[in-house]
Design a protein around this motif. Structure first.
Motif, PDB file in Angstrom:
ATOM      1  N   CYS A 137      -9.798 -53.619 -14.704  1.00 47.37           N
ATOM      2  CA  CYS A 137      -8.532 -54.333 -14.478  1.00 47.37           C
ATOM      3  C   CYS A 137      -8.745 -55.542 -13.572  1.00 47.37           C
ATOM      4  O   CYS A 137      -8.217 -56.632 -13.856  1.00 47.37           O
ATOM      5  N   PHE A 138      -9.510 -55.389 -12.493  1.00 45.97           N
ATOM      6  CA  PHE A 138      -9.774 -56.528 -11.611  1.00 45.97           C
ATOM      7  C   PHE A 138     -10.577 -57.611 -12.318  1.00 45.97           C
ATOM      8  O   PHE A 138     -10.323 -58.809 -12.127  1.00 45.97           O
ATOM      9  N   ALA A 139     -11.543 -57.231 -13.138  1.00 45.67           N
ATOM     10  CA  ALA A 139     -12.324 -58.220 -13.885  1.00 45.67           C
ATOM     11  C   ALA A 139     -11.434 -58.988 -14.861  1.00 45.67           C
ATOM     12  O   ALA A 139     -11.592 -60.207 -15.021  1.00 45.67           O
ATOM     13  N   LEU A 140     -10.496 -58.296 -15.486  1.00 41.89           N
ATOM     14  CA  LEU A 140      -9.581 -58.991 -16.401  1.00 41.89           C
ATOM     15  C   LEU A 140      -8.621 -59.905 -15.640  1.00 41.89           C
ATOM     16  O   LEU A 140      -8.292 -60.998 -16.115  1.00 41.89           O
ATOM     17  N   ILE A 141      -8.180 -59.476 -14.473  1.00 39.41           N
ATOM     18  CA  ILE A 141      -7.267 -60.309 -13.686  1.00 39.41           C
ATOM     19  C   ILE A 141      -7.987 -61.556 -13.171  1.00 39.41           C
ATOM     20  O   ILE A 141      -7.438 -62.674 -13.216  1.00 39.41           O
ATOM     21  N   PHE A 142      -9.216 -61.417 -12.709  1.00 36.66           N
ATOM     22  CA  PHE A 142      -9.960 -62.559 -12.184  1.00 36.66           C
ATOM     23  C   PHE A 142     -10.382 -63.540 -13.279  1.00 36.66           C
ATOM     24  O   PHE A 142     -10.691 -64.691 -12.974  1.00 36.66           O
ATOM     25  N   THR A 143     -10.425 -63.098 -14.527  1.00 33.87           N
ATOM     26  CA  THR A 143     -10.749 -64.004 -15.634  1.00 33.87           C
ATOM     27  C   THR A 143      -9.480 -64.486 -16.334  1.00 33.87           C
ATOM     28  O   THR A 143      -9.536 -64.929 -17.477  1.00 33.87           O
ATOM     29  N   HIS A 144      -8.358 -64.387 -15.658  1.00 35.36           N
ATOM     30  CA  HIS A 144      -7.061 -64.896 -16.122  1.00 35.36           C
ATOM     31  C   HIS A 144      -6.576 -64.209 -17.402  1.00 35.36           C
ATOM     32  O   HIS A 144      -5.933 -64.834 -18.236  1.00 35.36           O
ATOM     33  N   ALA A 145      -6.881 -62.926 -17.548  1.00 38.80           N
ATOM     34  CA  ALA A 145      -6.377 -62.153 -18.680  1.00 38.80           C
ATOM     35  C   ALA A 145      -5.440 -61.053 -18.199  1.00 38.80           C
ATOM     36  O   ALA A 145      -5.203 -60.083 -18.915  1.00 38.80           O
ATOM     37  N   GLY A 146      -4.896 -61.215 -17.001  1.00 39.40           N
ATOM     38  CA  GLY A 146      -3.990 -60.210 -16.442  1.00 39.40           C
ATOM     39  C   GLY A 146      -2.715 -60.059 -17.248  1.00 39.40           C
ATOM     40  O   GLY A 146      -2.194 -58.947 -17.405  1.00 39.40           O
ATOM     41  N   ILE A 147      -2.200 -61.167 -17.785  1.00 42.32           N
ATOM     42  CA  ILE A 147      -0.975 -61.086 -18.586  1.00 42.32           C
ATOM     43  C   ILE A 147      -1.226 -60.324 -19.889  1.00 42.32           C
ATOM     44  O   ILE A 147      -0.374 -59.564 -20.341  1.00 42.32           O
ATOM     45  N   HIS A 148      -2.412 -60.491 -20.455  1.00 39.50           N
ATOM     46  CA  HIS A 148      -2.775 -59.723 -21.650  1.00 39.50           C
ATOM     47  C   HIS A 148      -2.846 -58.233 -21.334  1.00 39.50           C
ATOM     48  O   HIS A 148      -2.393 -57.397 -22.124  1.00 39.50           O
ATOM     49  N   LEU A 149      -3.401 -57.909 -20.173  1.00 35.27           N
ATOM     50  CA  LEU A 149      -3.491 -56.515 -19.751  1.00 35.27           C
ATOM     51  C   LEU A 149      -2.104 -55.911 -19.553  1.00 35.27           C
ATOM     52  O   LEU A 149      -1.831 -54.802 -20.028  1.00 35.27           O
ATOM     53  N   LEU A 150      -1.224 -56.633 -18.869  1.00 32.62           N
ATOM     54  CA  LEU A 150       0.126 -56.111 -18.634  1.00 32.62           C
ATOM     55  C   LEU A 150       0.918 -55.939 -19.929  1.00 32.62           C
ATOM     56  O   LEU A 150       1.602 -54.923 -20.116  1.00 32.62           O
ATOM     57  N   ILE A 151       0.813 -56.889 -20.824  1.00 34.46           N
ATOM     58  CA  ILE A 151       1.535 -56.778 -22.102  1.00 34.46           C
ATOM     59  C   ILE A 151       0.976 -55.628 -22.932  1.00 34.46           C
ATOM     60  O   ILE A 151       1.725 -54.866 -23.549  1.00 34.46           O
ATOM     61  N   THR A 152      -0.337 -55.479 -22.932  1.00 32.06           N
ATOM     62  CA  THR A 152      -0.945 -54.381 -23.687  1.00 32.06           C
ATOM     63  C   THR A 152      -0.541 -53.028 -23.117  1.00 32.06           C
ATOM     64  O   THR A 152      -0.196 -52.109 -23.862  1.00 32.06           O
ATOM     65  N   LEU A 153      -0.575 -52.893 -21.799  1.00 34.39           N
ATOM     66  CA  LEU A 153      -0.160 -51.632 -21.187  1.00 34.39           C
ATOM     67  C   LEU A 153       1.321 -51.359 -21.425  1.00 34.39           C
ATOM     68  O   LEU A 153       1.720 -50.219 -21.667  1.00 34.39           O
ATOM     69  N   ALA A 154       2.144 -52.399 -21.367  1.00 33.99           N
ATOM     70  CA  ALA A 154       3.578 -52.218 -21.615  1.00 33.99           C
ATOM     71  C   ALA A 154       3.853 -51.828 -23.071  1.00 33.99           C
ATOM     72  O   ALA A 154       4.836 -51.143 -23.352  1.00 33.99           O
ATOM     73  N   ALA A 155       3.005 -52.250 -23.971  1.00 29.40           N
ATOM     74  CA  ALA A 155       3.214 -51.920 -25.381  1.00 29.40           C
ATOM     75  C   ALA A 155       2.617 -50.572 -25.775  1.00 29.40           C
ATOM     76  O   ALA A 155       3.169 -49.871 -26.622  1.00 29.40           O
ATOM     77  N   THR A 156       1.487 -50.199 -25.172  1.00 22.86           N
ATOM     78  CA  THR A 156       0.796 -48.993 -25.628  1.00 22.86           C
ATOM     79  C   THR A 156       1.153 -47.742 -24.839  1.00 22.86           C
ATOM     80  O   THR A 156       1.120 -46.644 -25.403  1.00 22.86           O
ATOM     81  N   LEU A 157       1.459 -47.867 -23.568  1.00 19.89           N
ATOM     82  CA  LEU A 157       1.753 -46.670 -22.778  1.00 19.89           C
ATOM     83  C   LEU A 157       2.998 -45.919 -23.250  1.00 19.89           C
ATOM     84  O   LEU A 157       2.990 -44.686 -23.239  1.00 19.89           O
ATOM     85  N   PRO A 158       4.080 -46.580 -23.692  1.00 24.07           N
ATOM     86  CA  PRO A 158       5.181 -45.798 -24.268  1.00 24.07           C
ATOM     87  C   PRO A 158       4.791 -45.046 -25.548  1.00 24.07           C
ATOM     88  O   PRO A 158       5.249 -43.924 -25.772  1.00 24.07           O
ATOM     89  N   ILE A 159       3.910 -45.625 -26.331  1.00 24.35           N
ATOM     90  CA  ILE A 159       3.442 -44.938 -27.546  1.00 24.35           C
ATOM     91  C   ILE A 159       2.613 -43.717 -27.171  1.00 24.35           C
ATOM     92  O   ILE A 159       2.777 -42.639 -27.747  1.00 24.35           O
ATOM     93  N   VAL A 160       1.727 -43.885 -26.196  1.00 22.52           N
ATOM     94  CA  VAL A 160       0.895 -42.769 -25.745  1.00 22.52           C
ATOM     95  C   VAL A 160       1.760 -41.670 -25.144  1.00 22.52           C
ATOM     96  O   VAL A 160       1.571 -40.478 -25.425  1.00 22.52           O
ATOM     97  N   LEU A 161       2.731 -42.050 -24.323  1.00 20.27           N
ATOM     98  CA  LEU A 161       3.609 -41.063 -23.698  1.00 20.27           C
ATOM     99  C   LEU A 161       4.457 -40.336 -24.743  1.00 20.27           C
ATOM    100  O   LEU A 161       4.615 -39.113 -24.680  1.00 20.27           O
ATOM    101  N   ALA A 162       4.972 -41.070 -25.719  1.00 21.62           N
ATOM    102  CA  ALA A 162       5.765 -40.430 -26.774  1.00 21.62           C
ATOM    103  C   ALA A 162       4.910 -39.456 -27.585  1.00 21.62           C
ATOM    104  O   ALA A 162       5.357 -38.351 -27.924  1.00 21.62           O
TER     105      ALA A 162
END
Length: 189
Positions: A137-162
């Motif tokens: 997560c820190f490597a993705l944030i430092f390479t300016h891909a933090g927004i991609h990480l947040l959007i991916t987690l916001a999209a996939t975690l509800p599916i995983v939880l369901a």
């Protein structure tokens, strides 16, 4: 289906030899399944838990059983999201996954050796795997891909939880599942 399980057959050295008055049943019904009607049951591997305690128990059990599959699902979605724009972040993501895979293979390969037992007295998985995830997560944030990480987690975690809430079991034992989930985790007096 009334005679489920092994069937006891009379021994060859029985005291009463078959007489002519008794009909030989083995000739008449050589195939017991032939006389039973054909039936099948449609089951669904998903169901809504009856209580919050059963939902929590099901989530814990499914996360323990399918946790690596859930992580792989999130990783694949993040990988696909990073392909068009963030090449350096993609390299870090793949490198951290390879480090994780090598760590898990090392654990499996040398788990029973004396040296491994001497170096690691306790289970290191609950410590190392979250550290690898945080490092990724820190490597993705430092390479300016933090927004991609947040959007991916916001999209996939509800599916995983369901999925972890609704998935019953591999054997689809509905009656067994109902009896296991009917017992509350906390007893109140």
């Amino acid at each position: 289906m009334e005679s489920y399980g092994p069937v006891q057959r009379p021994s060859a050295t029985s005291a009463n030899p078959p007489s002519e008055a008794q009909p030989d049943e083995s000739k008449e019904s050589s195939n017991p399944e032939k006389h039973q009607p054909f039936s099948f049951q449609i089951t669904c591997p998903f169901s809504i838990p009856s209580t919050p305690e059963s939902a929590a128990a099901r989530i814990i059990r499914n996360l323990g059983k399918y946790g690596l599959y859930y992580a792989e699902f999130v990783w694949i979605v993040l990988f696909i999201a990073l392909i068009p724009e963030r090449k350096v972040s993609l390299v870090y993501l793949v490198a951290m996954k390879e480090v994780t895979i090598l760590y898990l293979l090392l654990l499996r390969a040398v788990a029973n050796t004396v040296l491994f037992r001497w170096l690691f007295v306790f289970d290191t998985k609950p410590i190392v795997l979250p550290l690898l995830a945080i490092g990724t997560c820190f490597a993705l944030i430092f390479t300016h891909a933090g927004i991609h990480l947040l959007i991916t987690l916001a999209a996939t975690l509800p599916i995983v939880l369901a999925h972890s809430v609704l998935w019953i079991a591999d054997d689809y034992g509905l009656n067994e599942e109902i009896t296991q989930e009917s017992v509350p985790l906390i007893y109140t007096v």
